[in-house]
Design a protein around this motif. Structure first.
Motif, PDB file in Angstrom:
ATOM      1  N   ASN A  27     -29.172  69.836  65.233  1.00 41.12           N
ATOM      2  CA  ASN A  27     -29.940  68.595  65.200  1.00 41.12           C
ATOM      3  C   ASN A  27     -29.436  67.665  66.291  1.00 41.12           C
ATOM      4  O   ASN A  27     -28.564  68.021  67.086  1.00 41.12           O
ATOM      5  CB  ASN A  27     -29.894  67.957  63.804  1.00 41.12           C
ATOM      6  CG  ASN A  27     -28.478  67.562  63.413  1.00 41.12           C
ATOM      7  OD1 ASN A  27     -27.717  67.100  64.248  1.00 41.12           O
ATOM      8  ND2 ASN A  27     -28.137  67.763  62.149  1.00 41.12           N
ATOM      9  N   ALA A  29     -25.006  57.028  65.605  1.00 42.05           N
ATOM     10  CA  ALA A  29     -25.230  55.645  65.172  1.00 42.05           C
ATOM     11  C   ALA A  29     -23.935  54.847  65.284  1.00 42.05           C
ATOM     12  O   ALA A  29     -23.958  53.621  65.393  1.00 42.05           O
ATOM     13  CB  ALA A  29     -25.746  55.621  63.745  1.00 42.05           C
ATOM     14  N   ALA A  89     -27.929  62.374  65.158  1.00 40.32           N
ATOM     15  CA  ALA A  89     -28.270  60.949  65.133  1.00 40.32           C
ATOM     16  C   ALA A  89     -27.347  60.140  64.229  1.00 40.32           C
ATOM     17  O   ALA A  89     -26.929  59.025  64.593  1.00 40.32           O
ATOM     18  CB  ALA A  89     -29.717  60.771  64.707  1.00 40.32           C
ATOM     19  N   SER A  90     -27.007  60.691  63.081  1.00 40.43           N
ATOM     20  CA  SER A  90     -26.195  59.878  62.162  1.00 40.43           C
ATOM     21  C   SER A  90     -24.807  59.627  62.744  1.00 40.43           C
ATOM     22  O   SER A  90     -24.246  58.553  62.572  1.00 40.43           O
ATOM     23  CB  SER A  90     -26.103  60.553  60.795  1.00 40.43           C
ATOM     24  OG  SER A  90     -25.645  61.871  60.953  1.00 40.43           O
ATOM     25  N   SER A 109     -34.629  67.727  62.797  1.00 36.90           N
ATOM     26  CA  SER A 109     -34.925  66.974  61.580  1.00 36.90           C
ATOM     27  C   SER A 109     -34.649  65.479  61.741  1.00 36.90           C
ATOM     28  O   SER A 109     -35.290  64.653  61.117  1.00 36.90           O
ATOM     29  CB  SER A 109     -34.073  67.529  60.436  1.00 36.90           C
ATOM     30  OG  SER A 109     -32.715  67.499  60.828  1.00 36.90           O
ATOM     31  N   ASP A 110     -33.692  65.143  62.598  1.00 36.52           N
ATOM     32  CA  ASP A 110     -33.329  63.727  62.698  1.00 36.52           C
ATOM     33  C   ASP A 110     -33.920  63.058  63.933  1.00 36.52           C
ATOM     34  O   ASP A 110     -33.388  62.074  64.440  1.00 36.52           O
ATOM     35  CB  ASP A 110     -31.805  63.567  62.698  1.00 36.52           C
ATOM     36  CG  ASP A 110     -31.133  64.389  63.792  1.00 36.52           C
ATOM     37  OD1 ASP A 110     -31.827  65.230  64.430  1.00 36.52           O
ATOM     38  OD2 ASP A 110     -29.923  64.214  64.007  1.00 36.52           O
ATOM     39  N   ALA A 126     -36.615  61.243  64.324  1.00 34.20           N
ATOM     40  CA  ALA A 126     -37.079  59.868  64.136  1.00 34.20           C
ATOM     41  C   ALA A 126     -35.911  58.905  64.186  1.00 34.20           C
ATOM     42  O   ALA A 126     -35.943  57.871  64.881  1.00 34.20           O
ATOM     43  CB  ALA A 126     -37.808  59.758  62.791  1.00 34.20           C
ATOM     44  N   GLU A 127     -34.868  59.290  63.508  1.00 32.71           N
ATOM     45  CA  GLU A 127     -33.662  58.460  63.479  1.00 32.71           C
ATOM     46  C   GLU A 127     -33.082  58.314  64.895  1.00 32.71           C
ATOM     47  O   GLU A 127     -32.667  57.244  65.322  1.00 32.71           O
ATOM     48  CB  GLU A 127     -32.654  59.175  62.566  1.00 32.71           C
ATOM     49  CG  GLU A 127     -31.570  58.322  61.973  1.00 32.71           C
ATOM     50  CD  GLU A 127     -30.539  59.192  61.237  1.00 32.71           C
ATOM     51  OE1 GLU A 127     -29.366  58.833  61.240  1.00 32.71           O
ATOM     52  OE2 GLU A 127     -30.929  60.272  60.693  1.00 32.71           O
ATOM     53  N   TYR A 128     -33.073  59.457  65.584  1.00 33.31           N
ATOM     54  CA  TYR A 128     -32.530  59.525  66.945  1.00 33.31           C
ATOM     55  C   TYR A 128     -33.345  58.641  67.882  1.00 33.31           C
ATOM     56  O   TYR A 128     -32.811  57.881  68.685  1.00 33.31           O
ATOM     57  CB  TYR A 128     -32.565  60.978  67.412  1.00 33.31           C
ATOM     58  CG  TYR A 128     -31.970  61.240  68.788  1.00 33.31           C
ATOM     59  CD1 TYR A 128     -30.595  61.316  68.976  1.00 33.31           C
ATOM     60  CD2 TYR A 128     -32.795  61.446  69.886  1.00 33.31           C
ATOM     61  CE1 TYR A 128     -30.058  61.583  70.224  1.00 33.31           C
ATOM     62  CE2 TYR A 128     -32.270  61.711  71.141  1.00 33.31           C
ATOM     63  CZ  TYR A 128     -30.894  61.790  71.306  1.00 33.31           C
ATOM     64  OH  TYR A 128     -30.366  62.052  72.547  1.00 33.31           O
ATOM     65  N   LYS A 129     -34.671  58.751  67.724  1.00 35.46           N
ATOM     66  CA  LYS A 129     -35.575  57.985  68.576  1.00 35.46           C
ATOM     67  C   LYS A 129     -35.330  56.485  68.398  1.00 35.46           C
ATOM     68  O   LYS A 129     -35.248  55.722  69.365  1.00 35.46           O
ATOM     69  CB  LYS A 129     -37.019  58.345  68.215  1.00 35.46           C
ATOM     70  CG  LYS A 129     -38.050  57.707  69.109  1.00 35.46           C
ATOM     71  CD  LYS A 129     -39.456  58.165  68.728  1.00 35.46           C
ATOM     72  CE  LYS A 129     -40.486  57.292  69.469  1.00 35.46           C
ATOM     73  NZ  LYS A 129     -41.854  57.692  69.119  1.00 35.46           N
ATOM     74  N   ALA A 130     -35.173  56.101  67.160  1.00 35.77           N
ATOM     75  CA  ALA A 130     -34.947  54.684  66.865  1.00 35.77           C
ATOM     76  C   ALA A 130     -33.609  54.231  67.464  1.00 35.77           C
ATOM     77  O   ALA A 130     -33.504  53.136  68.023  1.00 35.77           O
ATOM     78  CB  ALA A 130     -34.952  54.460  65.354  1.00 35.77           C
ATOM     79  N   LEU A 131     -32.631  55.108  67.349  1.00 34.05           N
ATOM     80  CA  LEU A 131     -31.310  54.787  67.885  1.00 34.05           C
ATOM     81  C   LEU A 131     -31.368  54.650  69.412  1.00 34.05           C
ATOM     82  O   LEU A 131     -30.871  53.686  70.004  1.00 34.05           O
ATOM     83  CB  LEU A 131     -30.327  55.893  67.484  1.00 34.05           C
ATOM     84  CG  LEU A 131     -28.909  55.758  68.022  1.00 34.05           C
ATOM     85  CD1 LEU A 131     -28.194  54.593  67.361  1.00 34.05           C
ATOM     86  CD2 LEU A 131     -28.136  57.043  67.793  1.00 34.05           C
TER      87      LEU A 131
END
Lengths: 685, 262, 409
Positions: free
Chosen positions: A538, A545, A541-542, A287-288, A290-295
């Protein structure tokens, strides 16, 4: 016919001369010389039938399923148990020295009561047990007054200890810090639960990030066997192994590739790798993502090079290896088995998620049924607990230490020892006179593994639920000791508490039953395995960060504690039969030798053979320098297991203890105390 | 002179050590010390005085960073076909006579002159500097296979010779052939314990033993082959730099001279 | 006080002075004796020897004194077998020097072996293939010969010689001395050669190893020649030292120069073959095992300068000096050449012993440094002190130098 003086002389002279021409005198001389092998101080061999008995040798952290060879009932050697699927006939170097350890001069010979600074008096078991009961009775029912530190991650003893504490109205049950504790936290941060496992045997690429899986991480011998199976001598290897970590250690030595990564840059390395993999087309349904990719995108090759010193080509070559692999697995951990943050674990484990390997390469183990009804688990490790004691946030009146050595093996060890010393009543259940026992008010000698019942559930790293159990090899312990769990159960009943068992053997049998295993088969050297549970994770990612790459400057170096299993562990100083395995580049007389590469040494202003002082916090470590190009830049590698202040003549005062200079910090976002990646200043002495 | 002659044996016990599998953990050294009753030394860091029949050397490719590599090389006695040590012994305390080609060491015979140590380029021979004094009680954990040697004699690895005798006895009892033991029937302690199975052991002249092929593999080599001692211990590594460290090439600069097999 | 014991018609220093001197030397002897007893009690763990250096100062010392003591057998051979009569002026001294050297070497050996109680196993369980067995045989036998050669000299002591039995015994032994000189020469040639062979056969030590022909007869004769190339001149040096210390003339210079000539001739032959040997070794043998000449040396302690000192400065140079009559006949130059010669041969023994085993043969090994410790020095010093004591007693009470009376009138 008389014999006159002359005749007598003739006979004597003639006799002597004659004898010289016979073999008698020469043969006797020869015999005397052969007999000179057998001076009274040369020990004789034992006689009797040689047997091999299955045993669970919990001398190393994971425990080895072994066979103990005995002669006339006396153990003398340890060999592998080929019938046991986990150890497959392998033995780690510590368990290989197990028989001799039964007679270690460091063994506690009887219950001891402290009568002064460093002075103990031998007491009777009944007095010792009465004293324990008396102290516990006084504090019973006052939460926070009784605490326990357990150094045994796998045994059911923990259930008894935590159950006892709970029964006494206390919740202060703490584990010594280890990988398992951190990894479970990490799994939570990734939206899952349970103990993670890693299937090395089923992988065709094993990427070890920090984790020294082929020497001191997880179930070492099983890992080594899995490694060996992929490398038939004289034929092509069927799996690749890559080690990324601060030191070219034993795992790296046999790996196809070694990537030097300083200890504070582990997460950055993993995320940089994630970035390259995503760029190369890796996607995840997590689920995360996109966030992970950005990170991950922030961890460009340039950033990774800045943090680790690794060139882009090295990273790209690794990506190619991973892409070519059908069943890769990534194992993340601290190079010495503890003190890493959960974020380092998450960063490594997220690669398994990204590669779609959760459930196969990386597994999650289901919670196991309990044998002791009141048992609890610990949500805080001993380091955090003692930090609270130091600041007055916790004020226990009694502390039970079981198979743990917090005075030696926690960061800023000297401070920890001082804090421990301030607790009013401390009791240590220990086989050996270790640093913690030496501080305690009461020492209750525990049997050696070959003298007791014990078990091991899910030693960290196993891919499937795994249970091992063992019974005593010898009829009677060498020293006047009692099983700690038996003692605690006895104390419980005197305190009016029933945990449902009288002996540890009963607990283990119940545990086996609860798991659906056959105790007798286990005690005969068998193994019980279950199935890993399903479930997804998941990418964390959070949590990731919050990863921050600690900066080092020219004045400070990152410390990479290195663990060589042969040198022992926190709870075991180098066994006498292992002393030879310590290299001349590791210890010289009483000097510990620390290692760094030539460029780092130059920057720090030191050279080969220099005496140096490493300091951090209030701790200080003295050593000599050895240049080793296998150490990551900006890093000083320090071997664990030395600088003992208790134990025996073989280890006491040899080298220095790296825990003294490890410093604790709070990990952002996880609330964990971490000390992997500690930094130190280096000064020439 | 007895030099230069390699005595032939029908059975030739040999080791093949896979250096790409050795993690350097030290279990072999520990197992050896336990099997052969070597007393622990208070200062074992003084490698000039220790007794390590099996010694694990650390080899480095001398490169740095991601190019750096190390290899670990376990060194038992090479049981040379043409041993340097045997002909020099003035009192026949060491012989290469028995079927299997193991170089023996007769402790009650040895006078401790150390000429054999001066002769052995592998440093496989050790002088017993001190009497074998074990910590109190630890003598109860002595292995029944080897007597404890007094100070003043030279000792060395003998491929756990007692195990050879036991394997032969067992073969006799089981109606087998003691002169043709099956692969694995006889294993020295180091080979038995090695957790990665880096040490293979068997009869290098017996096609049914796996060391037969391994010893002739393309990556197999022996230490200091050019000296002509004809060791019975083989090493295997896929890494060229490791193989190159198996012998001296300073004069030619070239590795991999023609292999000589016994 | 002890005047009655002096050799006929000779002056010696006062008894008090003699006692002082003997006491001074005995102090060294006793210190060494303490070290020796310690070694017998605790084993050679008290020395500086270790896993790499099984051989060290002791073996170097043994080999050196055995070479330097070679004057005895070689002079005996020349005097009794080849009948060079002039050598009678110094023959007694060569016997005493030889006796001291050999008995001292044997004493050192009993310390050096780990099991002194088994020292006699060389006879009981001999390995006929071992050079060391041959050395053990010949050294012990030759030491006995030296005792036999020494005894008549002792019996010639003024008071002892008054006893008819001893007088006749001494006389008869003298008459048969040619036989013992022959046996001595035979035994010595063998063990000097075997000592060389001991190193020559070390197949695992490239510094010392020689192949086939270069072991036998080559290294054998190199050792024999180097021993007889220094032994005679060493006796001359001992004699000269005694002359300086006592202030009396003991042997005429002509005899000394003759000894120098003998040593010089042998040394010249030796050094010629030694250079050939070294050349062949460096250019043929070493490359065949993948090693180079440069690899045989390391830093300063094991530098090439040692080999050049041995062969050129202390080999070729004294050889030329000793065979050139004009140089040889100048006392200062003769003694200088003699000293260089003795240093050169001792250095040769040191290099074969220590350099050979200090060198890493395994490519991943490193050079090791050896330093003898106090116990080795003390015991070696004890042997020197023992020699000085024997020599002092002999000089004071025995008719060692036939020319002394005539030359000191």
């Amino acid at each position: 016919m008389g014999l006159d003086r002359r005749g007598f002389v003739k006979i004597v002279v003639g006799g002597v001369a004659g004898t010289l021409f016979t073999p008698v005198i020469w043969q006797s001389l020869d015999d005397v010389s052969i007999w000179s092998q057998n001076w009274p101080w040369i020990p004789r061999l034992n006689k009797g039938e040689v047997k091999a008995k299955a045993a669970l040798s919990k001398l190393c952290p994971a425990g080895c399923a072994v066979k103990v060879k005995t002669v006339g009932g006396l153990p003398f050697a340890v060999v592998g148990n080929t019938a046991n699927p986990m150890s497959k006939g392998g033995v780690c170097p510590v368990c290989a020295a197990g028989a001799q350890l039964m007679y270690s001069p460091a063994r506690v010979k009887s219950p001891l009561k402290k009568v002064g600074e460093g002075k103990f008096e031998a007491i009777k078991w009944e007095d010792a047990e009465a004293l324990l009961v008396e102290k516990l009775t006084a504090l019973k029912g006052q939460n926070g007054k009784i605490a326990a530190i357990n150094g045994d991650e796998t045994g059911s003893a923990g259930e008894v200890i935590s159950g006892l504490l709970a029964g006494l109205g206390n919740s202060g049950y703490y584990m010594m810090p280890g990988e398992k504790f951190v990894a479970e936290k990490g799994v939570k941060l990734m939206g899952g639960s349970g103990q993670p496992g890693f299937d090395i045997a089923g992988a065709d690429l094993v990427l070890m990030i920090g984790a020294d899986a082929l020497d001191s991480w997880g179930t070492t011998v099983a890992n080594q066997k899995a490694f060996a199976a992929t490398r038939p001598t004289g034929a092509a290897a069927t799996a690749k192994f890559v080690y990324a970590g601060p030191v070219l250690n034993h795992s790296a030595a046999v790996s196809d590739k070694f990537l030097p990564v300083p200890p504070q840059a582990t997460a950055a390395f993993a995320l940089g790798l994630a970035n390259l993999l995503i760029n190369a087309g890796a996607v995840s349904s997590a689920s995360d993502f996109a966030e992970y990719k950005a990170l991950a995108a922030k961890y460009t090759v340039e950033e990774v090079e800045k943090a680790t010193g690794l060139k882009a080509e090295s990273m790209k070559a690794l990506v190619d290896l991973i892409k070519a692999a059908k069943s890769p697995v990534v194992i993340a951990g601290a190079s010495f088995g503890q003190g890493a943050g959960a974020l380092d674990f998450v960063a490594g484990a997220s690669l398994n998620v990204l590669l779609g390997r959760v459930g196969s390469g990386m597994t999650l183990l289901p919670a196991a049924p309990k044998a002791v009804a009141g048992a609890t688990s610990s949500d805080k490790d001993a380091a955090s607990f003692l930090a609270e004691v130091a600041t007055g946030k916790a004020a226990p009146g009694a502390l039970i230490v079981y198979e743990a050595n917090p005075a030696y093996a926690l960061p800023q060890a000297d401070d920890m020892a001082k804090t421990l010393g301030n607790i009013a009543f401390k009791v240590s259940f220990s086989t050996y006179m270790d640093e913690t026992a030496a501080l305690c008010d009461l020492i209750l000698p525990a049997p050696h593994p070959y003298e007791r019942f014990d078990d091991a559930l899910n030693p960290y790293g196993v891919a499937k639920p795994t249970y091992l159990a063992g019974k005593p090899v010898v009829k009677k312990p060498v020293q006047d000791c009692k099983d700690p769990v038996d003692v605690l159960l006895g104390a419980a009943s005197k305190l009016g508490l029933s945990l449902g068992f009288d002996t540890y053997a009963d607990v283990i049998q119940a545990k086996a039953k609860a798991l659906g295993a056959d105790f007798d088969a286990l005690a005969a050297g068998g193994i019980w395995t279950g199935e890993a549970k399903g479930g997804s994770l998941n990418l964390g990612a959070s949590a990731l960060a919050k990863v921050a790459v600690a900066k080092t400057d020219d004045k400070t170096l990152a410390v990479a504690p290195v663990s060589n299993q042969a040198n022992g562990s926190a709870t075991l100083a180098t066994p006498p039969a292992n002393l030879l395995t310590v290299r001349e580049t590791e210890l010289s007389g009483k000097d510990l030798i620390v290692q760094m590469n030539a460029a780092t040494a130059k920057k720090a202003g030191v050279a080969e053979g220099n005496k140096v002082k490493l300091s951090a916090g209030k701790g200080e470590l003295k050593a000599r320098v050895h240049l080793n190009e296998g150490v990551a830049p900006g890093t000083v590698a320090v071997l664990l297991g030395f600088g003992r202040s208790a134990w025996d003549e073989f280890t006491k005062g040899k080298g220095d203890n790296v825990y003294k200079i490890l410093t604790v910090s709070d990990e952002a976002g996880t609330g964990l105390k971490v000390w992997a990646g500690s930094t130190v200043t280096v000064a020439k002495v | 002179m007895a030099h230069g002659a390699t005595k032939e044996f029908k059975v030739t016990w040999g080791m093949v050590i896979d250096l790409d599998k050795c993690t350097g953990c030290g279990a072999c050294m520990t197992a050896c010390q336990v099997e052969n009753n070597i007393a622990p030394m208070v200062d074992a860091s003084n490698k000039m005085r220790t007794l390590s029949w099996m010694l694990v050397f650390e080899l480095s490719n001398k490169k740095s960073g991601a190019e750096a590599e190390v290899a670990y090389l376990p060194r038992p006695c090479m049981q040379c076909g043409n041993p340097a040590c045997v002909p020099v012994c003035p009192v026949i305390a060491t012989e290469k006579n028995e079927e299997g080609g193991i170089v023996s060491q007769v402790y009650p015979r040895c006078i401790g002159c150390r000429y054999c140590m001066a002769a052995c380029p592998y440093h496989a021979r050790y002088f017993n500097w001190e009497d074998p004094i074990f910590p109190k009680g630890m003598e109860k954990a002595l292995s029944p296979s080897t007597s404890a040697r007094p100070r003043g004699v030279v000792e060395k690895c003998n491929f756990c010779h007692t195990r050879f005798m036991q394997a032969k006895d067992k073969a006799r009892q089981d109606g087998g052939n003691p002169e043709g033991l099956a692969d694995g029937a006889y294993m020295p302690a180091c080979a038995e314990i090695c957790p990665t199975g880096a040490i293979s052991f068997g009869d290098v002249k017996n096609k049914e033993h796996k060391v037969f092929d391994l010893a002739q593999g393309k990556d197999a080599f022996r230490l200091l082959e050019k000296l002509g001692l004809n060791p019975q211990v083989y090493y295997v590594s896929k890494r060229e730099w490791v193989r190159k460290l198996g012998d001296n090439y300073a004069a030619t600069g070239k590795p991999g001279a023609a292999k000589k097999h016994s | 006080m002890d005047r009655a014991l002096f050799p006929d018609g000779l002056e010696r220093c006062s008894f008090g002075k003699f006692v002082l001197w003997m006491g001074f030397v005995s102090a060294f002897f006793l210190f060494g004796l303490y070290a020796m007893l310690l070694i017998f009690a605790k084993g050679i763990v008290v020395t500086g020897l270790d896993n790499y250096f099984g051989f060290g100062l002791w073996i170097t010392f043994d080999l050196a004194v055995i070479a330097l003591g070679a004057g005895a057998f070689f002079t005996g051979f020349l005097k009794y077998i080849l009948k060079i009569d002039q050598l009678k002026n110094i023959i007694n001294l060569t016997v005493i020097v030889g006796f001291i050297c050999y008995s001292g070497a044997m004493l050192v050996l009993t310390m050096d072996i780990g099991q002194p109680i088994r020292a006699w196993f060389g006879y009981w369980h001999p390995n006929v293939h071992s050079m060391l067995t041959e050395v053990i045989f010949c050294i012990t036998c030759y030491c006995l010969v030296l005792v036999i050669e020494f005894v008549p000299l002792v019996l010639e002591q003024k008071q002892l010689n008054k006893i008819p039995f001893l007088h006749h015994l001494a006389h008869n032994m003298h008459v048969n001395m040619a036989l013992f000189a022959g046996i001595g020469a035979f035994l010595s040639t063998f063990h000097q050669g075997s000592l060389g062979g001991m190193y020559g056969v070390l197949i695992g030590r490239p510094y010392a190893f020689r192949e086939g022909f270069f072991i036998w007869p080559w290294t054998f004769f190199l050792f024999v020649l180097s021993a007889v190339g220094c032994g005679p001149i060493f006796t001359v040096l001992c004699c000269t030292l005694m002359e300086k210390m006592t202030g009396r003339k003991l042997v005429d210079f002509k005899t000394k120069a003759l000894m120098g000539k003998i040593a010089g001739t042998m040394l010249t032959v030796y050094i010629f073959f030694k250079i050939l040997d070294t050349y062949a070794w460096a250019n043929n043998y070493l490359p065949s095992i993948g090693m180079t000449f440069d690899q045989m040396f390391y830093g300063l302690v094991y530098g090439k300068w040692l080999m050049f000192t041995e062969i050129i400065l202390c080999g070729l140079v004294p050889a030329i000096m000793l065979i050139t009559p004009s140089i040889r006949n100048n006392p200062t130059l003769l003694y200088t050449a003699g000293i260089l010669d003795c240093i050169g041969v001792s250095l040769n023994r040191y290099l074969f012993t220590v350099q050979s085993i200090a060198m890493p043969i395994l490519p991943f090994d490193t050079w090791q440094i050896y330093a003898p410790n106090w116990a080795e020095w003390a015991t070696s010093g004890m042997i020197v002190a023992y020699g000085v004591l024997v020599m002092s007693l002999s000089y004071r009470y025995l008719p060692v130098f036939p020319q002394e009376r005539g030359m000191n009138k």
